[in-house]
Write a protein that holds these residues in place. Structure first.
Motif, short mmCIF file in Angstrom:
data_model
loop_
_atom_site.label_atom_id
_atom_site.label_comp_id
_atom_site.label_asym_id
_atom_site.label_seq_id
_atom_site.Cartn_x
_atom_site.Cartn_y
_atom_site.Cartn_z
N LEU A 44 -1.62 -0.39 -17.64
CA LEU A 44 -0.51 -1.28 -17.30
C LEU A 44 -0.06 -1.11 -15.86
CD1 LEU A 44 1.55 -1.27 -20.61
CD2 LEU A 44 0.67 -3.28 -19.43
N SER A 45 -0.16 0.09 -15.34
CA SER A 45 0.17 0.30 -13.93
C SER A 45 -0.81 -0.44 -13.04
CB SER A 45 0.13 1.80 -13.60
OG SER A 45 1.12 2.51 -14.31
N LEU A 46 -2.09 -0.39 -13.40
CA LEU A 46 -3.10 -1.12 -12.63
C LEU A 46 -2.85 -2.63 -12.71
CD1 LEU A 46 -5.70 -0.90 -10.98
CD2 LEU A 46 -7.00 -0.99 -13.12
N MET A 47 -2.51 -3.11 -13.89
CA MET A 47 -2.17 -4.52 -14.05
C MET A 47 -0.96 -4.91 -13.21
SD MET A 47 -2.66 -5.62 -18.04
CE MET A 47 -2.03 -7.28 -17.68
N SER A 48 0.05 -4.05 -13.20
CA SER A 48 1.27 -4.34 -12.44
C SER A 48 0.98 -4.49 -10.96
CB SER A 48 2.30 -3.22 -12.67
OG SER A 48 2.64 -3.11 -14.03
N ILE A 49 0.19 -3.56 -10.43
CA ILE A 49 -0.18 -3.61 -9.01
C ILE A 49 -0.93 -4.90 -8.71
CG2 ILE A 49 -1.58 -2.53 -7.21
CD1 ILE A 49 -1.01 0.17 -8.61
N ALA A 50 -1.90 -5.23 -9.57
CA ALA A 50 -2.70 -6.43 -9.36
C ALA A 50 -1.84 -7.69 -9.41
CB ALA A 50 -3.81 -6.50 -10.41
N LEU A 51 -0.90 -7.73 -10.35
CA LEU A 51 -0.06 -8.92 -10.50
C LEU A 51 0.93 -9.07 -9.36
CD1 LEU A 51 0.46 -8.72 -14.36
CD2 LEU A 51 -0.69 -10.56 -13.11
N PHE A 52 1.42 -7.95 -8.83
CA PHE A 52 2.27 -8.03 -7.64
C PHE A 52 1.47 -8.58 -6.46
CE2 PHE A 52 5.26 -4.97 -9.71
CZ PHE A 52 6.40 -5.74 -9.55
N LEU A 53 0.20 -8.17 -6.35
CA LEU A 53 -0.67 -8.73 -5.31
C LEU A 53 -0.91 -10.22 -5.55
CD1 LEU A 53 -3.33 -5.87 -5.00
CD2 LEU A 53 -1.52 -6.43 -3.36
N LEU A 54 -1.08 -10.59 -6.82
CA LEU A 54 -1.33 -11.99 -7.16
C LEU A 54 -0.13 -12.88 -6.85
CD1 LEU A 54 -3.70 -13.57 -8.39
CD2 LEU A 54 -2.65 -13.27 -10.64
N SER A 55 1.07 -12.30 -6.89
CA SER A 55 2.27 -13.08 -6.59
C SER A 55 2.33 -13.47 -5.11
CB SER A 55 3.52 -12.30 -6.98
OG SER A 55 3.71 -11.18 -6.15
N GLY A 56 1.50 -12.82 -4.31
CA GLY A 56 1.50 -13.13 -2.88
C GLY A 56 0.37 -14.06 -2.45
N VAL A 57 -0.39 -14.59 -3.41
CA VAL A 57 -1.50 -15.48 -3.04
C VAL A 57 -0.95 -16.78 -2.46
CG1 VAL A 57 -3.09 -14.54 -4.74
CG2 VAL A 57 -1.61 -16.45 -5.37
N ASN A 58 -1.76 -17.37 -1.57
CA ASN A 58 -1.35 -18.62 -0.92
C ASN A 58 -2.59 -19.45 -0.63
OD1 ASN A 58 -2.47 -17.61 1.62
ND2 ASN A 58 -0.64 -16.31 1.70
N LEU A 59 -2.42 -20.50 0.15
CA LEU A 59 -3.53 -21.41 0.43
C LEU A 59 -4.64 -20.75 1.23
CD1 LEU A 59 -1.49 -24.61 1.41
CD2 LEU A 59 -2.56 -24.09 -0.79
N ASN A 60 -4.34 -19.63 1.88
CA ASN A 60 -5.33 -18.95 2.73
C ASN A 60 -5.97 -17.74 2.06
OD1 ASN A 60 -4.76 -20.72 4.95
ND2 ASN A 60 -2.90 -19.51 5.37
N THR A 61 -5.61 -17.47 0.81
CA THR A 61 -6.17 -16.32 0.12
C THR A 61 -7.67 -16.52 -0.11
OG1 THR A 61 -4.08 -15.90 -1.03
CG2 THR A 61 -6.06 -14.88 -1.95
N GLY A 62 -8.46 -15.53 0.29
CA GLY A 62 -9.91 -15.63 0.17
C GLY A 62 -10.39 -15.46 -1.27
N VAL A 63 -11.58 -15.97 -1.53
CA VAL A 63 -12.15 -15.90 -2.88
C VAL A 63 -12.40 -14.45 -3.29
CG1 VAL A 63 -14.18 -16.46 -4.28
CG2 VAL A 63 -13.19 -18.19 -2.76
N ILE A 64 -12.96 -13.65 -2.38
CA ILE A 64 -13.28 -12.25 -2.71
C ILE A 64 -12.02 -11.47 -3.02
CG2 ILE A 64 -14.32 -10.12 -1.87
CD1 ILE A 64 -16.29 -12.37 -2.43
N ALA A 65 -10.96 -11.68 -2.20
CA ALA A 65 -9.70 -10.98 -2.44
C ALA A 65 -9.14 -11.35 -3.81
CB ALA A 65 -8.70 -11.32 -1.34
N LEU A 66 -9.21 -12.63 -4.16
CA LEU A 66 -8.69 -13.07 -5.45
C LEU A 66 -9.50 -12.48 -6.59
CD1 LEU A 66 -6.67 -14.82 -6.98
CD2 LEU A 66 -8.21 -16.77 -6.70
N MET A 67 -10.81 -12.42 -6.44
CA MET A 67 -11.67 -11.88 -7.50
C MET A 67 -11.43 -10.39 -7.70
SD MET A 67 -15.23 -13.99 -6.83
CE MET A 67 -16.05 -13.43 -8.32
N ILE A 68 -11.16 -9.67 -6.61
CA ILE A 68 -10.87 -8.23 -6.73
C ILE A 68 -9.57 -8.02 -7.51
CG2 ILE A 68 -10.20 -6.17 -5.42
CD1 ILE A 68 -12.14 -7.07 -3.24
#
Length: 477
Positions: A346-370
């Motif tokens: 759940l900690s790993l999920m939390s970190i990933a989801l906080f990162l996902l909350s910052g995605v925007n129109l310029n977010t790269g495909v590789i970054a999103l897949m990671i």
């Protein structure tokens, strides 16, 4: 050492998952088909909006109606199993689910599709709890984590694979095939089940809780409707009506169930603090998982303009993370307990989801897949140890009754999550558009609205991670 204890130890030592792999396969096929349909709609939602010329608030009920139907029928699993036998009910429900799937493929209006999805959910609602109970009884207590790890493959991979399969089918054919695909899978599940599933001893058939059967769907559906309408305004007539009627009915339902000698849902299990902690964390995990799997394809198609197949392919790392870690997590939980694994996941999920909350129109495909791979790994590490912990925390004689309880509440939480998150997303888009004025850039505003919604999901996962620190290793029963 007593003779009984010695026999138990010998049986445990001789047991191997390989000895029950054949009946497990039958259970896994059935579970995979039903769980696949919890998310196969997600990638298809934008296509369905265009096909039916309908709004997101309407089309999301194809997901919410399905999960509510699951929650409505799941509590009957214990009674039906005791009355008619687990194998027979397991095969009947798979057959009904398959018929419901074919009906969905021929729906001509969004209202009919919602209706057929409800029928589909009513058909498949018992598959997972009965399948888990069958598998749980086939293994000795100290090996149940390994068995749960095997079941974790369809429980995690199916929901994550649904969007990929849906995207491919929509791309090469049409949305109708996301339902027709269940026909060969359903036939295979029935054939394999007839040959391989064991005929387990039936329990004493309890009295059917008629009042509970009436109150439960009213409470759950009205609360979900209220939460959905709350996205448009918590003071609206729809929101207040749904929450008040649903809340009052839920209180009456709880009162009735606690006084009933053989209740529809065994709410007395919540008297166990270990069980209660586990199920609350499970709700947080499920809400985080279903929210991510729902919103990710909507973001990619609606904001980034990707096709259903491409958006599903970019989501594949969720499945990959689950496939890698699920079997190991189940086995490891037998040795070290659930707490370290659930907290880590759940900690790993939390970190990933906080990162996902910052995605925007310029977010790269590789970054999103990671980021999505991190989400999948976190789900896998947490889910099966948590499921095993919840089952081990309940008295063994209540396993067939507790499994419907946990499965039903999970589906209710899923329906709440879908309704609340889509409602919040739509509300955020409307509010931001109104604040920005007519010259606003729609895509940027939509991206910000998705970011806000992902942030809520991240907070839910974080709460689950914090609560996991209070898990205790239950005594093997």
């Amino acid at each position: 050492m007593s003779t009984q204890a010695a026999e138990k130890l010998t049986s445990s030592q001789e047991f191997s998952v390989k000895t029950i792999i054949a009946p497990l396969l039958a259970v896994m096929i059935g579970m995979f088909m039903v769980l696949l349909d919890t998310t196969i709609m997600n990638v298809a939602i934008p296509s369905l909006q265009k096909y039916f010329n309908s709004s997101l608030e309407t089309i999301q009920w194809t997901v919410t109606g399905y999960t509510l139907a699951l929650a409505t029928i799941i509590p009957l699993a214990g009674w039906m199993t005791d009355k008619f036998g687990a194998k027979r009910i397991f095969l009947i429900t798979i057959t009904l689910f398959t018929i419901g799937s074919v009906l969905c493929a021929f729906a001509q209006t969004p209202e009919l599709l919602i209706l057929f999805r409800i029928i589909q959910g009513l058909g498949g609602g018992m598959v997972t709890p009965i399948g888990m109970a069958i598998s749980f009884k086939m293994a000795p207590p100290d090996k149940r984590g390994a068995v749960m790890g095997m079941l974790g493959i369809p429980m995690l991979i199916a929901p994550a694979t649904g969007p990929l399969l849906s995207g491919w089918l929509i791309g090469v054919a049409s949305w109708h095939w996301i339902f027709l695909i269940n026909l060969p899978i359903g036939i295979a599940a029935v054939i394999v089940g007839l040959k391989l599933l064991p005929n387990q001893q039936r329990g004493k058939t309890p009295a059917l809780d008629i009042l509970g059967m009436i109150l439960a769907p009213i409470a759950f559906s009205m609360l979900t409707y209220g939460v959905s309408e709350g996205g448009r305004g918590w003071s609206s007539t729809g929101a207040l009506t749904g929450l008040i009627v649903g809340g009052v009915t839920l209180l009456i339902f709880i009162f009735v169930e606690l006084r009933h000698k053989q209740p529809l849902l065994e709410l007395r299990a919540f008297k166990s603090l270990d069980f209660t902690r586990g199920i609350i964390i499970t709700w947080a995990l499920q809400a985080s998982m279903i929210g991510t799997i729902l919103l990710n394809p909507l973001f990619q198609q609606g904001v980034l303009g990707r096709t259903p197949l491409v958006s599903a392919a970019i989501s594949l790392p969720i499945s990959l993370g689950g496939l890698i870690f699920t079997p190991f997590a189940g086995k490891l939980s037998d040795k070290i307990g659930a707490r370290p694994l659930v907290f880590t996941g759940l900690s790993l999920m939390s970190i990933a989801l906080f990162l996902l909350s910052g995605v925007n129109l310029n977010t790269g495909v590789i970054a999103l897949m990671i980021i999505l791979f991190m989400v999948g790994c976190g789900m896998a590490i947490s889910m099966m140890p948590l499921n095993a912990h919840v089952l081990k925390s309940a008295p063994r004689e209540l396993v067939s009754r507790v499994t419907p309880l946990t499965s039903a509440t999970i589906q209710v939480v899923n329906s709440f999550a879908v309704a609340a998150l889509t409602g919040h997303l739509s509300s955020q888009i409307r509010e931001r558009m109104a604040d920005a004025g007519e010259h606003a850039v729609n895509l940027k505003i939509n991206a910000l609205a998705f970011g806000d919604t992902f942030l809520i999901i991240a907070c839910i996962a974080t709460v689950g991670a914090i609560l996991s620190l209070f898990l205790r290793k239950p005594h093997i029963k």
